[in-house]
Motif scaffolding. Structure first.
Motif, PDB file in Angstrom:
ATOM      1  N   ALA A   1       3.373   4.219  -6.583  1.00 45.38           N
ATOM      2  CA  ALA A   1       2.700   3.698  -6.487  1.00 45.38           C
ATOM      3  C   ALA A   1       3.271   3.096  -8.720  1.00 45.38           C
TER       4      ALA A   1
ATOM      5  N   LYS B   1       1.190  -1.373   0.049  1.00 52.12           N
ATOM      6  CA  LYS B   1       0.085  -0.091  -0.301  1.00 52.12           C
ATOM      7  C   LYS B   1       0.658   1.265  -0.210  1.00 52.12           C
ATOM      8  N   THR B   2       0.396   2.254  -1.153  1.00 49.32           N
ATOM      9  CA  THR B   2       1.010   3.570  -1.425  1.00 49.32           C
ATOM     10  C   THR B   2       0.124   4.164  -0.870  1.00 49.32           C
ATOM     11  N   THR B   3       0.651   5.452  -0.690  1.00 47.83           N
ATOM     12  CA  THR B   3      -0.913   7.251  -1.274  1.00 47.83           C
ATOM     13  C   THR B   3      -0.129   7.740  -1.970  1.00 47.83           C
ATOM     14  N   SER B   4       1.300   7.487  -2.305  1.00 43.31           N
ATOM     15  CA  SER B   4       2.291   8.089  -3.899  1.00 43.31           C
ATOM     16  C   SER B   4       1.833   7.902  -4.756  1.00 43.31           C
ATOM     17  N   ALA B   5       1.013   8.664  -5.718  1.00 47.02           N
ATOM     18  CA  ALA B   5       1.107   8.223  -6.888  1.00 47.02           C
ATOM     19  C   ALA B   5       2.993   7.304  -7.778  1.00 47.02           C
TER      20      ALA B   5
END
Length: 192
Positions: A152, A145-149
């Motif tokens: 990702a 999981k990651t919040t950065s595009a």
């Protein structure tokens, strides 16, 4: 379609000293591409032949070379084998043990031996089973999981490179023509 000898990995072992590591790596990827093109080609011929007689045969490959994880690869590669693994191996093992990671690992050990009762194919099954079990556990733990595009996208690219390299390596390793072939194959990738 490729020649029967092209589908075997013996050429890889012969590259020790004949052009170095880069050629060995290119040959490893070429070997897997030939295997895929042969296999999907034969499947497409069967699908087309079935249609001539009014029989609809389902697709067996869904663009596995674009997979960004080993799990996605097996959801796209050899779908009829995947359905068999899930129905007759994975699910019964999970019902007995309650451990999905163990179920996928044991199922792929069996699939390796089903391909060919040999040490290289046992290792092939071990490798795919271990990779799938580890991926399953990491996903459950939220490791991907990651919040950065950007992160990702980098994970997708890295996942694709790892996946295509892993399946190419395991396929080439298992398809060496002799017992010494896998050792020579690894030497050609590392030592030249």
């Amino acid at each position: 379609m490729a020649s029967p000898t092209a589908a075997r990995g013996g050429v890889l072992a012969a590259l020790t000293g004949a052009g170095g590591r880069a050629l060995a790596w290119l040959e490893m990827y070429r070997h897997f591409l030939v295997l895929y093109l042969d296999f999907t080609g034969y499947s497409d011929i069967a699908i087309g032949s079935g249609l001539l007689f009014g029989i609809r045969i389902p697709e067996n490959f869904r663009w596995p070379l674009v997979s960004t994880s080993i799990q996605e690869f097996w959801q796209r590669w050899h779908l009829s084998l995947g359905a068999f693994i899930g129905t007759y191996l994975f699910k019964p093992i999970v019902r007995q043990t309650g451990k999905p990671a163990l179920g996928i690992f044991l199922a792929f050990l069996f699939v390796g031996l089903w391909h060919n009762v040999s040490i290289p194919y046992l290792i092939w099954g071990f490798g795919h089973g271990a990779a799938l079990a580890i991926t399953m556990m990491l996903r459950k733990a939220g490791a991907f999981k990651t919040t950065s595009a950007l992160a990702a996208r980098a994970m997708q690219l890295g996942g694709w490179l790892f996946t295509i390299s892993f399946v190419s390596f395991m396929s080439s390793f298992a398809n060496q023509g002799s017992l010494e072939g896998p050792v020579l194959f690894i030497r050609s990738l590392i030592l030249n």
